[in-house]
Enzyme design. Sequence first.
Site, PDB file in Angstrom:
ATOM      1  N   THR A  20       0.862  -1.186   0.000  1.00  0.00           N
ATOM      2  CA  THR A  20       0.000   0.000   0.000  1.00  0.00           C
ATOM      3  C   THR A  20       0.895   1.231   0.000  1.00  0.00           C
ATOM      4  OG1 THR A  20       0.045  -0.067   2.388  1.00  0.00           O
ATOM      5  CG2 THR A  20      -1.883  -1.041   1.330  1.00  0.00           C
ATOM      6  N   MET A  21       0.271   2.393   0.006  1.00  0.00           N
ATOM      7  CA  MET A  21       1.044   3.607   0.221  1.00  0.00           C
ATOM      8  C   MET A  21       1.598   3.533   1.649  1.00  0.00           C
ATOM      9  SD  MET A  21      -1.536   6.509  -1.225  1.00  0.00           S
ATOM     10  CE  MET A  21      -2.310   6.448   0.375  1.00  0.00           C
TER      11      MET A  21
ATOM     12  N   GLU B 283       7.166   3.702  -8.331  1.00  0.00           N
ATOM     13  CA  GLU B 283       5.832   4.139  -8.798  1.00  0.00           C
ATOM     14  C   GLU B 283       5.435   3.370 -10.057  1.00  0.00           C
ATOM     15  OE1 GLU B 283       4.306   5.997  -6.717  1.00  0.00           O
ATOM     16  OE2 GLU B 283       5.849   7.154  -5.684  1.00  0.00           O
ATOM     17  N   ALA B 284       5.781   2.090 -10.097  1.00  0.00           N
ATOM     18  CA  ALA B 284       5.567   1.268 -11.294  1.00  0.00           C
ATOM     19  C   ALA B 284       4.088   1.029 -11.581  1.00  0.00           C
ATOM     20  CB  ALA B 284       6.290  -0.069 -11.156  1.00  0.00           C
ATOM     21  N   GLN B 285       3.232   1.313 -10.596  1.00  0.00           N
ATOM     22  CA  GLN B 285       1.787   1.173 -10.860  1.00  0.00           C
ATOM     23  C   GLN B 285       1.339   2.105 -11.971  1.00  0.00           C
ATOM     24  OE1 GLN B 285       3.031   2.494  -8.047  1.00  0.00           O
ATOM     25  NE2 GLN B 285       2.016   4.430  -7.597  1.00  0.00           N
TER      26      GLN B 285
ATOM     27  N   GLY C 206       6.711   1.991   2.800  1.00  0.00           N
ATOM     28  CA  GLY C 206       8.173   2.090   2.728  1.00  0.00           C
ATOM     29  C   GLY C 206       8.785   1.641   1.418  1.00  0.00           C
ATOM     30  N   LYS C 207       7.982   1.623   0.349  1.00  0.00           N
ATOM     31  CA  LYS C 207       8.491   1.148  -0.952  1.00  0.00           C
ATOM     32  C   LYS C 207       9.646   1.996  -1.472  1.00  0.00           C
ATOM     33  CE  LYS C 207       4.743   1.475  -3.164  1.00  0.00           C
ATOM     34  NZ  LYS C 207       3.983   1.869  -1.971  1.00  0.00           N
ATOM     35  N   SER C 208       9.481   3.323  -1.456  1.00  0.00           N
ATOM     36  CA  SER C 208      10.524   4.190  -2.014  1.00  0.00           C
ATOM     37  C   SER C 208      11.786   4.129  -1.171  1.00  0.00           C
ATOM     38  CB  SER C 208      10.007   5.623  -2.114  1.00  0.00           C
ATOM     39  OG  SER C 208       8.880   5.663  -2.960  1.00  0.00           O
TER      40      SER C 208
END
Length: 223
Positions: A10-11, A87-89, A14-16
């Site tokens: 989800t947003m 932001e590959a979505q 911690g992806k970035s």
Amino acid sequence: MAELVFFSGTMDCGKSTLALQMDHNHRARGRRGTIFTRNDRAGAATLSSRLGLSTQAVEVREGLDFHHYVVKALSAGERIDYLICDEAQFFEAGQVDQLARVVDDLAIDVYTFGITTDFRTRLFPGSARLIELADRVEVLQVEALCWCGARATHNARTVGGVMVVEGAQVVVGDVVVNDDQIGYEVLCRRHHRKRMTSATSRAGALSPDVLPFDAVSPVPGQQ
Ligand SMILES: [Zn+2]
């Protein structure tokens, strides 16, 4: 063997931050990578994390051909061992196909990071194609929490503080449209279904009209 990996969540999970960490780890081992992003909160051609770190990136515009981009860079003598795609979505399905070609034909690792579903709980086109094509899909373990303390699995969009389930799929947050502030909040599925954000839950807790079972929120470790 090179790999196409999709790190999803989800947003606020911690992806970035993980994308930046991964780039750092590979660089520390002498590998060279190229970083891509699209619609980052910090603006074009920047990969930023909520923890305050950021780095330069290539902005993925509509029609960018990853395979062509990488072949051209390699032909110019650049070295590319891996790609980081944040932001590959927001990528087009065809761009994800190109990333798979980069992995298979050029033996370059591609690490992609993205949100799986939009504010209506529907898959983003880029994420859908990544789930279809990736060698591995990793669900990030740094889990975001709903205001109730439960694991947040869904992204909500708010307009003027009220959750909405209609509108364009891609609207960057923290902007004002028609006098209304657009924002995002992660929620558990239960509260996404009830359209209860932290703001409406607070308002509900103060209102005598609200039924008690809506006002009582489970606290972690106190079920
Ligand atoms: Zn909740």
